[in-house]
Write an enzyme that holds these catalytic residues in place. Structure first.
Site: not given
Lengths: 345, 345, 345, 345
Positions: D149-150
C-alpha cells in the site's frame, strides 16, 4: 436516459451525484446553487472529479421544465414549496429532500418550522417517500416528501409491528445516535471538529423536528396517537445513524411475533436486512449504501422489546432513498444505481 | 504520606498513577502485574515518564501488608476476593475496582459472572463506593466495592429522585454511550480500531453485567424493585460515558421538583454538577476529570423526564472515584488529587 | 497572588483558564471578548464550571493597567501590537500568544501576514518565548512573543543539534501533523467535522506562516541561513502535533552525538523528555500537558537522522508555554500550574 | 463468467468480495480460511449480507485447480509461495496480495522478512502489479506481486519524474500517513482503538519493510540506486494513505516539467487523477475507490518539489489494484468492477 436536475449543492446533492454516476438510466444534467455559481461541481467536491462535469448555475426553473423529467430539491426547509409549484404543473416530478412536505398537518409544520406553509393543499398531494411502506402510492405520485434521516431509522422497524398490533403504542422510547453530516455542510459551532470529536452529547432534547414526523407515521400505523419520546445524539463520525427503540409487547402478543412480522415484511426488499438473532447492527456495515439493518431483542420475561436499526443518513436517510423514489416515479428497477454494499472497515 | 499499593496494570491502574502523582498525602509504592513483571511502569505507559518510577512486580501480599495503608485492586472480576481476604485481616484497607463486591446478592453474581462467589460474607461488609450516596458508610469501611462505570452514570441522577418519590419506578429506560477504554487494554476484535471507528453499535443488549448493579441501587432507593431496561453502546472515542435516562413523573409530583431535588442533593458536592436549564452535558467537558455532569429535561405536558449524565469512565467511572473513596477511608480531604478540570476541546 | 488578564476568548484563552485554575500564585481576574460580552466564561465553556466565574467584558485597557501584573494576548495576528503599546509603558508585562512579535524581520512579517507592522521597534524588545532556549532573556523581559505551535515542535529538537554542529543546515525536511484545535474556534469549512474526520491532508504547502518563524530560529542556531522545507498536515484529532524531522549528520559528526547532545541539553528541563532509544513519541502521551517528547533515530550507514517530537498544540504549543513564560516573568517556579501528566489513553 | 478463488479471510479478502460483487465478468466461488472454517463469510463480515453467500472452507488446492481461472492470495507473507507453486503449473493465474514476490532480490527478502525465500526463481517470473507502470508485462503474466500500500502511493508519483530525469535521485524523503486497516484484522496492542484514536505516531522508523520495495522501483526508474528515507505514521482513521514526498528538481530541469510529465503520463488512466494546481489531495476523496490522487507543489526559487498522493490502502493499495490486475490478466476491461467514486464526506 432520463434527465434529472438538482437544486442545491450541499452534502445530499453531492451524494446524489455520486450515486447517479452509477445509474444506468438516469443522468444529472443541471445543478443549481447560490454560493458556487459558475464553479464546476468537481471543484467544489473533488471526490467527484471524473464522475461529474456539471457547472453550478443560478436557479432557472424554465431550464428544468424544458430539460428534466424529475428534479431533486436538496434545500433547507421553506425553500422547496414555491419551486415545486413551478415544476409540477409543467409535468416535472419532484423529490423534495427537505422537510416541506413531510408533515401532513400544516399547523404542526408551523409550530416546528416557524413558517406558515405556503401551499397546504400540496401536503395532501405529496406522498411520504418511504418505498417499503408507500410503494404503490409513490409510483402514482408526482411529488415526493423524502423522509428525514431519523424518521427512516425509527419508522421502518416500528411500523410493521404497530400495524400488526404486536407492540403497545405507548411508552415508546426512540434514542438515536447520528453522525455529523446530517447537520449539513455549512460551518457551525456545533459541527466544528473539536466540538464533536472524542465526545458525545444529546441535542434537540424534547424539541427536535423529526419527532412529529416520526409520530405521524407511527400513529398512522397504530391507528391511534402513539405516545413516544425521541432523542437524537451527535456521535463523532461522518455518516450513520443508529436508532435504539424501546417498546413493549402487547399483552396478547407472542414474543416470537416480533421477528416473524419483520422478516415477513422485509423478506423481498432490496434495502432492508433483518439481521439474524443475536446480531445487532453496526452503522459501518451500511456505510455509503442504501441499506437499513434491523436487529431484534425480545426479553420474554419482562416483555421489553429492543429494536436497533442502522442506516447511512446521507443514503437511505437522504439521497439514496431519493433515488429509490425516483426509480419508482420513473418506472425503473427500484435498485438501479443503488446496488452498493457498505464499506467496512 | 499514606502508602498505597496497586494490583493490576491495566488502564485503570495507569489512571490511578496519573492521579496519584498529584496527590499531596498519598503515594503509590507498589504495583503488581502478571504480564509486565520487571518492567518499569513508565516503559509500559510512557505518558507516566517523570510521574512514576515504579517497577511492575510479581504479586506478594506480605509486601503489601507490611508497607501499605490501602490497596487498589484493579483486576478482572473473580480475582479480588482472595486478595481482599488476605489483606483485610492485616488491617490493609481495600478498594476493589472490579465487580466482585458490587452485587449484594451472591446468586445474582453467580448468574451474571458465572462464578460461585468465594466469600459471600464479605458482600455484606463491603460498602458500595458511591460517596455521594454512601459517604458515611464509606468512612467507616475497610472494603469498598468501587462502582461500575455505567452504574455511576445511571445511579447518581436517579437515586435522589427515586428516594424523593418524584419519578415512577417502572418504565425506566437507561441508554448509555461509552468510549472504548471501558473495555480494557487487552486487544480484542471488538476493540480493534477499525471495528469501532466511524461507527456505532449496541452491545450486551439485555444481558450486560451492569444491569443488575444498577437495578440493585435504584431498587434500594425506590424502596421496591424497579422495572428498567439498560442498553450500552460503543462510541468511537477513548473516554467518556453519556447516559440518557427516560423516566416519568409520578402523578403526584410537581415537574419543578426534578431540578429542585437534584440541585439540593448535589449543591455541596465537589464532583457533581447539575447543569443549568437548557444545557445538556457533553462528555468532553469532563474528560480526564472526576466530574459527573447532569442535564435535565422535563416535558410538563407528557410528564416525560429525560436525564442525561456525562462522566469519564476511567475517572469518576473508575480510578478517580477509587481515589475519592481512598480519601474518605484515610480521613483526607475528599478532593485531594482530584481537582482537575475537564480537558476541552 | 499575582493578577493576570486575558484578552480573547478562543481555545487558547480557555486553556489558560483551565491551567490557571491549578496555579498557586497567579489568578485570572479579567477576560475581554468581542463576541461574548456579558456572558460568564463558564457558560461559553461549560467545562470550566466550578473553575472560573469570570464574565467576558468589553476591552478596557485602563482596567488591566490598574489591576493586572501581566496580560495574555490571545488574539488573531494584527491585534496585539496596539494593546502591548498601551500596557507595557504602564508596567504591565505582556505575553502575546499571537504572531505579532515572533518574526524579528518586519519585512518578513509584512510578506507573510500581509500587514505593515505598526511598531517594528517592539520586535527587538520582544523575547521569543521558548524558555528552554531563551530562559535568561525571558526573565528580564516585559514582552514575550509566545512561539507558534509548529515552531515549538520543530525548534526544540533541532536547535541544540544545529548549535553543536551535529547536523547539516541544508536539506532539512520538517513534516508536521496537527490536530484541529490549532485552527481556532471559529467555524470554517476546513474545520467542519466531516471535512476532517476519517481523512488526512496537507495544507499551506510551501506557504505556511510558521515556515519563516522556524527558519529564523534554526538559522540563528546554525549561525547561517538554513535550507529547509516545512509542510503541515491536518489530522482527525483535537489536540496534538507530531513533527517528523529529516536531517543529515555533518560529515565530521559522530552518530552517537545526536542523543548525547539532546539528553545533555534537556536533562534538567521540566517539560522536555528525550525518549529512550527505540521509543518514538505518541501525541496522546502529552495530551493536555505542557510536555514535549523527542524520539531519535540515526541511520549510521546512510547518516540520515530522523527526529520526532510530540506536543499538545494548546499547551506546550500555546497556553502552557505562555504560563511557563509568565512564571519566568514573575519570578515564580517555572512549573507552577503545569505539573500535569498527559492523559492516556 | 470467470471464476476466482480467494485464499485468506482478512480485510483485503473482504474488500475483494465487496468489489467483486459489482464485477460483471468475474465471480468469487471459493474462499479459504483457517479461523473461520464452516462459517458463512457474511456472518464473519455482516456488511456482505446480500452480497456473498460463500462459506469459509479449509484450504484445498485441487478445488481451486478444478474450478478457478484465477486465485487471489490474501495471506501474511511467507505463505503464498508454496500455494503459487501448486496453482501456476495447473494454469491457474495468481495475484499475491502479500509480500512474497515483490522484492526481486531474494537476499533483501531474507533481510527484511527474516525468511529464506523458498522459490527465488519465481521472483523473476512474477510481475510487479502496478498496471500504470507494467501494464503490458502484466497482461502476459501468470503471477502478479500486488504492490504494498505504501509503495503504490510513493511509486506512482515518482517513477515518471525519475524516468524523465526531472528529479534528483538523492535526498528523497517519503513521509506516509496511514489508516489502521493496513495493519490487518488481528487484534494487536498497536491497533487497539484507545492506542490509536486521538493521537498520531511514527512507526517502523528506518526499518519498515516497504522501504526496500519502494527503493527497488524508484531505482529502476532512475537507472541507479536512489538515496531515500521512508517513514510511515499511524493516523486515527480506518482507510487511507497520504504520502508526502520531498524531492529536488535536477539542475537541468524546468520547474514546469513536473506537472507536464505527470499529466502526460496519467492523462488516459482510469485511476490516477493529477489534481489541478493549488489543490492538494485528501484521503477521503478516494475512500472506498480504486483512485489515486496526486497534488503537485514546486517552489521555483528553492527548486524543492513536494508531491502528495492519496489512496485507499485497501483498494488501490490492495484489493482494488488486485482486481485491476485480474482484469488485465483475464483480458477484461481494466476498470470492470472498479468504477466507484470515493465516499465523501
Amino acid at each position: 436516459m432520463f434527465r434529472v436536475g438538482i437544486v442545491g449543492d450541499g452534502y445530499t446533492a453531492a451524494d446524489l451525484l455520486r450515486l447517479l454516476a452509477h445509474h444506468e438510466q438516469a443522468e444529472a444534467v443541471r445543478i443549481f446553487s447560490t454560493e458556487n455559481i459558475g464553479r464546476r461541481i468537481d471543484e467544489v467536491y473533488p471526490h467527484l472529479i471524473g464522475f461529474s462535469e456539471l457547472i453550478c448555475e443560478e436557479s432557472n426553473w424554465d431550464l428544468l421544465k424544458e430539460e428534466c423529467d424529475l428534479v431533486f430539491l436538496a434545500l433547507p426547509h421553506g425553500l422547496s414549496v414555491s419551486i415545486a409549484m413551478e415544476l409540477l404543473p409543467a409535468g416535472v416530478k419532484c423529490v423534495d429532500l427537505g422537510a416541506d412536505f413531510r408533515l401532513k398537518d400544516a399547523g404542526l409544520y408551523e409550530e416546528y418550522y416557524e413558517l406558515t406553509h405556503p401551499a397546504p393543499e400540496l401536503l395532501e398531494e405529496a406522498v411520504y417517500g418511504l418505498p417499503e411502506i408507500y410503494r404503490e402510492e409513490i409510483k402514482q405520485a408526482s411529488l415526493i416528501a423524502n423522509p428525514g434521516c431519523f424518521p427512516t431509522g425509527a419508522i421502518l422497524p416500528l411500523v410493521p409491528l404497530l400495524e400488526a398490533g404486536v407492540l403497545e403504542s405507548s411508552n415508546l422510547v426512540i434514542d438515536s445516535k447520528s453522525g455529523v453530516s446530517g447537520a449539513g455542510r455549512s460551518p457551525k459551532a456545533s459541527s466544528h471538529f473539536c466540538e464533536v470529536n472524542e465526545g458525545v452529547k444529546a441535542y434537540g432534547v424534547g424539541t427536535h423536528r423529526h419527532g412529529p414526523e416520526i409520530a405521524q407515521e407511527l400513529s398512522r400505523a397504530a391507528g391511534k396517537t402513539v405516545e413516544m419520546v425521541f432523542t437524537p445524539h451527535l456521535i463523532p463520525m461522518n455518516r450513520g445513524i443508529l436508532t435504539t427503540i424501546y417498546a413493549r409487547l402487547r399483552t396478547t402478543a407472542d414474543p416470537g411475533l416480533v421477528r416473524l412480522v419483520l422478516e415477513e415484511k422485509y423478506r423481498n426488499e432490496n434495502f432492508v436486512r433483518v439481521l439474524p438473532a443475536g446480531v445487532m447492527p453496526h452503522t459501518k456495515w451500511v456505510y455509503g449504501s442504501n441499506l437499513l439493518d434491523i436487529g431484534i431483542y425480545v426479553d420474554e420475561k419482562s416483555r421489553h422489546v429492543i429494536l436497533v436499526s442502522a442506516l447511512d443518513n446521507l443514503v437511505k436517510g437522504a439521497s439514496g432513498q431519493a433515488i429509490q423514489n425516483m426509480n419508482l416515479l420513473l418506472g425503473l428497477e427500484e435498485n438501479n444505481g443503488l446496488k452498493l454494499a457498505g464499506i467496512h472497515p
